[in-house]
Design a protein around this motif. Sequence first.
Motif, short mmCIF file in Angstrom:
data_model
loop_
_atom_site.label_atom_id
_atom_site.label_comp_id
_atom_site.label_asym_id
_atom_site.label_seq_id
_atom_site.Cartn_x
_atom_site.Cartn_y
_atom_site.Cartn_z
N TRP A 72 4.86 -5.74 6.50
CA TRP A 72 4.49 -5.01 5.28
C TRP A 72 4.76 -5.87 4.05
CZ3 TRP A 72 1.39 -1.15 4.63
CH2 TRP A 72 1.21 -0.21 5.64
N VAL A 83 -3.96 -3.80 1.27
CA VAL A 83 -2.74 -3.27 1.90
C VAL A 83 -2.15 -2.10 1.09
CG1 VAL A 83 -0.37 -3.86 2.58
CG2 VAL A 83 -2.24 -5.41 3.09
N LEU A 86 -3.39 1.32 2.13
CA LEU A 86 -2.85 1.61 3.46
C LEU A 86 -1.38 2.01 3.36
CD1 LEU A 86 -3.31 1.65 6.51
CD2 LEU A 86 -2.74 -0.77 6.54
N TYR A 87 -0.61 1.29 2.54
CA TYR A 87 0.79 1.64 2.35
C TYR A 87 0.93 3.05 1.76
CZ TYR A 87 5.09 2.23 -0.23
OH TYR A 87 6.23 2.77 -0.75
N TRP A 89 -1.14 5.50 1.99
CA TRP A 89 -1.54 6.47 3.01
C TRP A 89 -0.42 6.70 4.02
CZ3 TRP A 89 -5.73 9.53 3.16
CH2 TRP A 89 -5.97 10.22 4.34
N ARG A 90 0.23 5.62 4.43
CA ARG A 90 1.27 5.73 5.46
C ARG A 90 2.59 6.28 4.92
NH1 ARG A 90 0.99 2.16 9.97
NH2 ARG A 90 2.85 3.31 10.56
N ARG A 97 -1.61 12.11 -0.06
CA ARG A 97 -2.12 10.76 0.19
C ARG A 97 -3.27 10.39 -0.73
NH1 ARG A 97 -1.89 11.33 6.76
NH2 ARG A 97 0.34 10.95 6.92
#
Length: 127
Positions: A72, A83, A86-87, A89-90, A97
């Motif tokens: 990460w 990225v 995506l970060y 979202w996670r 989100r």
Amino acid sequence: MNPTLQLQPASPRAALWWLFGAALFAGVAPALPAGAWAVLHAVLSNLALSFLPFLWYCRDSDACQFQRTAWWNMGMVTLLFPVLPLYLWRSRARGRRLKAIGRACACALMLLVAGGLGALLALLAGV
């Protein structure tokens, strides 16, 4: 008694404010004449604009209790734009989100405006 000074880590919001300041500073670049000062400005701007998003990520992941890994960290440094969503979202709970990704897009637009404002201020000041 000797009280010890305990420093609190910077918040994600503080890192964003520093990032806006760096964007404003970087916006001055087109108005600078070529020379050593322009090179120094470019180096400092690039360092700040590379470090501050990573600082935000570190502070935000601590606040969200998201476990940072080496992958990460490398992704946030080398491939920030793919990225980061995506970060977000996670690391966010369901229902938060898309709002977090939308706020990141708004923040990116505000950073562009800050850079343009820096260029405008430099031109008005006659730099």
